[in-house]
Design a protein around this motif. Structure first.
Motif, PDB file in Angstrom:
ATOM      1  N   PRO A   1     -14.007  -7.593 -10.617  1.00 57.11           N
ATOM      2  CA  PRO A   1     -12.693  -7.564  -9.972  1.00 57.11           C
ATOM      3  C   PRO A   1     -12.780  -7.145  -8.511  1.00 57.11           C
ATOM      4  N   VAL A   2     -11.822  -7.595  -7.718  1.00 55.55           N
ATOM      5  CA  VAL A   2     -11.708  -7.231  -6.304  1.00 55.55           C
ATOM      6  C   VAL A   2     -10.280  -6.766  -6.066  1.00 55.55           C
ATOM      7  N   TRP A   3     -10.108  -5.691  -5.326  1.00 54.61           N
ATOM      8  CA  TRP A   3      -8.775  -5.185  -4.976  1.00 54.61           C
ATOM      9  C   TRP A   3      -8.591  -5.279  -3.467  1.00 54.61           C
ATOM     10  N   ILE A   4      -7.394  -5.637  -3.045  1.00 52.00           N
ATOM     11  CA  ILE A   4      -7.074  -5.668  -1.621  1.00 52.00           C
ATOM     12  C   ILE A   4      -6.105  -4.530  -1.317  1.00 52.00           C
ATOM     13  N   ASN A   5      -6.470  -3.670  -0.368  1.00 46.72           N
ATOM     14  CA  ASN A   5      -5.614  -2.550  -0.001  1.00 46.72           C
ATOM     15  C   ASN A   5      -4.390  -3.016   0.780  1.00 46.72           C
ATOM     16  N   GLN A   6      -3.483  -2.092   1.022  1.00 52.05           N
ATOM     17  CA  GLN A   6      -2.237  -2.430   1.713  1.00 52.05           C
ATOM     18  C   GLN A   6      -2.475  -2.940   3.125  1.00 52.05           C
ATOM     19  N   ASP A   7      -3.578  -2.531   3.759  1.00 53.64           N
ATOM     20  CA  ASP A   7      -3.863  -2.987   5.121  1.00 53.64           C
ATOM     21  C   ASP A   7      -4.697  -4.266   5.145  1.00 53.64           C
TER      22      ASP A   7
ATOM     23  N   ASN B   1      -3.833   2.149  -2.257  1.00 49.45           N
ATOM     24  CA  ASN B   1      -5.117   2.033  -1.577  1.00 49.45           C
ATOM     25  C   ASN B   1      -6.200   2.772  -2.351  1.00 49.45           C
ATOM     26  N   PHE B   2      -7.365   2.149  -2.458  1.00 49.79           N
ATOM     27  CA  PHE B   2      -8.519   2.775  -3.091  1.00 49.79           C
ATOM     28  C   PHE B   2      -9.591   2.984  -2.027  1.00 49.79           C
ATOM     29  N   THR B   3     -10.003   4.237  -1.832  1.00 48.82           N
ATOM     30  CA  THR B   3     -10.952   4.575  -0.781  1.00 48.82           C
ATOM     31  C   THR B   3     -11.926   5.644  -1.264  1.00 48.82           C
ATOM     32  N   PRO B   4     -13.118   5.744  -0.662  1.00 48.86           N
ATOM     33  CA  PRO B   4     -14.045   6.829  -0.987  1.00 48.86           C
ATOM     34  C   PRO B   4     -13.390   8.181  -0.716  1.00 48.86           C
ATOM     35  N   GLY B   5     -13.610   9.133  -1.600  1.00 49.19           N
ATOM     36  CA  GLY B   5     -13.064  10.468  -1.445  1.00 49.19           C
ATOM     37  C   GLY B   5     -11.687  10.645  -2.048  1.00 49.19           C
ATOM     38  N   SER B   6     -11.071   9.571  -2.517  1.00 53.97           N
ATOM     39  CA  SER B   6      -9.724   9.639  -3.089  1.00 53.97           C
ATOM     40  C   SER B   6      -9.795   9.439  -4.600  1.00 53.97           C
ATOM     41  N   TYR B   7      -9.032  10.247  -5.337  1.00 52.30           N
ATOM     42  CA  TYR B   7      -8.987  10.101  -6.794  1.00 52.30           C
ATOM     43  C   TYR B   7      -8.187   8.877  -7.225  1.00 52.30           C
ATOM     44  N   GLU B   8      -7.415   8.286  -6.325  1.00 50.77           N
ATOM     45  CA  GLU B   8      -6.476   7.240  -6.728  1.00 50.77           C
ATOM     46  C   GLU B   8      -7.199   6.084  -7.415  1.00 50.77           C
ATOM     47  N   TYR B   9      -6.529   5.489  -8.366  1.00 53.66           N
ATOM     48  CA  TYR B   9      -7.175   4.594  -9.317  1.00 53.66           C
ATOM     49  C   TYR B   9      -6.205   3.504  -9.747  1.00 53.66           C
ATOM     50  N   GLY B  10      -6.736   2.532 -10.484  1.00 53.34           N
ATOM     51  CA  GLY B  10      -5.901   1.481 -11.064  1.00 53.34           C
ATOM     52  C   GLY B  10      -6.334   1.224 -12.488  1.00 53.34           C
ATOM     53  N   TYR B  11      -5.500   0.445 -13.184  1.00 55.16           N
ATOM     54  CA  TYR B  11      -5.770   0.068 -14.565  1.00 55.16           C
ATOM     55  C   TYR B  11      -6.170  -1.401 -14.654  1.00 55.16           C
ATOM     56  N   LEU B  12      -6.941  -1.734 -15.670  1.00 49.75           N
ATOM     57  CA  LEU B  12      -7.028  -3.103 -16.123  1.00 49.75           C
ATOM     58  C   LEU B  12      -5.777  -3.314 -16.967  1.00 49.75           C
TER      59      LEU B  12
ATOM     60  N   THR C   1      -0.171 -13.106  -8.608  1.00 49.76           N
ATOM     61  CA  THR C   1      -0.261 -13.064  -7.150  1.00 49.76           C
ATOM     62  C   THR C   1      -1.274 -14.101  -6.674  1.00 49.76           C
ATOM     63  N   GLN C   2      -1.180 -14.458  -5.397  1.00 48.06           N
ATOM     64  CA  GLN C   2      -2.066 -15.457  -4.809  1.00 48.06           C
ATOM     65  C   GLN C   2      -3.361 -14.796  -4.321  1.00 48.06           C
ATOM     66  N   PRO C   3      -4.440 -15.566  -4.177  1.00 41.66           N
ATOM     67  CA  PRO C   3      -5.664 -15.008  -3.584  1.00 41.66           C
ATOM     68  C   PRO C   3      -5.374 -14.406  -2.220  1.00 41.66           C
ATOM     69  N   GLY C   4      -5.881 -13.228  -2.001  1.00 41.11           N
ATOM     70  CA  GLY C   4      -5.683 -12.562  -0.723  1.00 41.11           C
ATOM     71  C   GLY C   4      -4.402 -11.768  -0.612  1.00 41.11           C
ATOM     72  N   ASP C   5      -3.516 -11.853  -1.619  1.00 40.27           N
ATOM     73  CA  ASP C   5      -2.273 -11.082  -1.573  1.00 40.27           C
ATOM     74  C   ASP C   5      -2.548  -9.588  -1.612  1.00 40.27           C
ATOM     75  N   ARG C   6      -1.730  -8.847  -0.887  1.00 45.16           N
ATOM     76  CA  ARG C   6      -1.803  -7.387  -0.945  1.00 45.16           C
ATOM     77  C   ARG C   6      -1.037  -6.890  -2.168  1.00 45.16           C
ATOM     78  N   PRO C   7      -1.141  -5.597  -2.504  1.00 48.29           N
ATOM     79  CA  PRO C   7      -0.479  -5.093  -3.706  1.00 48.29           C
ATOM     80  C   PRO C   7       0.994  -5.497  -3.757  1.00 48.29           C
ATOM     81  N   THR C   8       1.416  -6.009  -4.904  1.00 49.31           N
ATOM     82  CA  THR C   8       2.743  -6.604  -5.046  1.00 49.31           C
ATOM     83  C   THR C   8       3.488  -5.974  -6.211  1.00 49.31           C
ATOM     84  N   LEU C   9       4.774  -5.702  -6.018  1.00 50.64           N
ATOM     85  CA  LEU C   9       5.611  -5.235  -7.119  1.00 50.64           C
ATOM     86  C   LEU C   9       5.997  -6.445  -7.970  1.00 50.64           C
ATOM     87  N   ILE C  10       5.299  -6.611  -9.059  1.00 49.52           N
ATOM     88  CA  ILE C  10       5.527  -7.708  -9.977  1.00 49.52           C
ATOM     89  C   ILE C  10       5.486  -7.136 -11.387  1.00 49.52           C
ATOM     90  N   ASP C  11       6.250  -7.711 -12.289  1.00 53.12           N
ATOM     91  CA  ASP C  11       6.339  -7.213 -13.659  1.00 53.12           C
ATOM     92  C   ASP C  11       4.945  -7.082 -14.264  1.00 53.12           C
TER      93      ASP C  11
END
Length: 279
Positions: A231-237, A175-186, A194-204
């Motif tokens: 880019p757009v990210w979808i959180n776990q919720d 999850n990426f939220t204001p106030g959190s250092y958590e991040y992702g890579y390109l 993954t399909q449009p609208g999919d939540r974070p997925t464990l994929i190679d």
């Protein structure tokens, strides 16, 4: 005297060993806080990209790819007397080119998304030379713009032929939220993505340091008027955070709070935007 002089050295050794069990106190970039690339543990085996012909024709049409070749069947030909009820495939536009990385503060070009992965192979960075630029392609409908797009790569690691977003090394969730250092890579992601609208997925994907990381691929929005790729990210919720994009030590990052990321990894960071340049 020799015993006394040995005590400080022993204390340093004990401190170093004890520090292994605790998170590093990073005073540099996120890349510098990573493990020695020579000790990388691969969680996913590299493998050739899956053959796109394994996909159904419907999925190939969705992705703007050529249809599967027809299969010849034995038997007498039957003349069609009625028009086909199958609608023709939609008109699409496929674009091929490179991606400029711009300083979002002044729109100066920093370089291009590079074909070479950095950070031990975990992520893409930028390179000032167009000779090292990543070649990408994507397909939109006839309007020219589009969202929820997959971006394919042609001159990077063939195990990960999709340009996607990958959960960061030090994240505790996806999850990426204001106030959190958590991040992702390109990063690079394997087919089928993954399909449009999919939540974070464990994929190679290109991250293979420590435990596996989640990823998303059908995340790109293209504006044909400005050339921007967002880019757009979808959180776990299922929520979509206000995503920020930046660079640090030439690595390319996403997250919900660039400032919180900088507080944890205080090497200089620069907000960036991405612009597609046709080739």
């Amino acid at each position: 005297m020799r015993i006394l002089s040995f005590i400080p050295a022993l204390a340093v050794l004990v401190t170093a060993v004890a520090g292994v069990a605790t998170p590093p106190s990073c005073g540099d970039s996120e890349i510098a806080c990573g493990p020695d690339p020579t000790t990388i543990k691969r969680d996913f085996l590299e493998h050739p990209a899956r053959d796109g012909h394994a996909l159904t024709n419907a999925e190939l049409v969705r992705r703007g790819l050529p249809l599967n070749a027809p299969v010849l069947r034995r038997g007498s030909p039957v003349r069609r007397t009625n028009p086909s009820s199958v609608p023709p495939p939609p008109v699409t536009i496929t674009r091929t080119g490179v991606i400029e990385v711009l300083n979002a503060n002044n729109n100066n070009v920093l370089g291009y998304v590079s074909k070479n992965l950095v950070n031990g192979g975990a992520q893409y960075g930028y390179d000032p030379s167009i000779a090292n630029a990543l070649i990408v392609s994507f397909t939109t409908d006839q309007s020219g713009s589009g969202s929820d797009l997959d971006i394919s790569t042609t001159n990077s690691n063939p195990s990960w032929p999709l340009l996607g977003l990958v959960q960061g090394r030090d994240d505790t969730d996806s999850n990426f939220t204001p106030g959190s250092y958590e991040y992702g890579y390109l990063g690079g992601v394997a087919n089928p993505g993954t399909q449009p609208g999919d939540r974070p997925t464990l994929i190679d994907n290109s991250y293979f340091i420590g435990s596996p990381r989640t990823a998303e691929t059908a995340v790109w929005t293209f504006n044909s008027a400005t050339g921007t790729l967002t880019p757009v990210w979808i959180n776990q919720d299922g929520t979509t955070p206000a995503l920020q994009t930046w660079t640090q030590s030439t690595g390319l990052y996403i997250g919900g709070d660039q400032g919180a990321f900088f507080a944890r990894y205080p090497a200089p960071v620069t907000p960036v935007t991405y612009v597609f340049v046709p080739q």
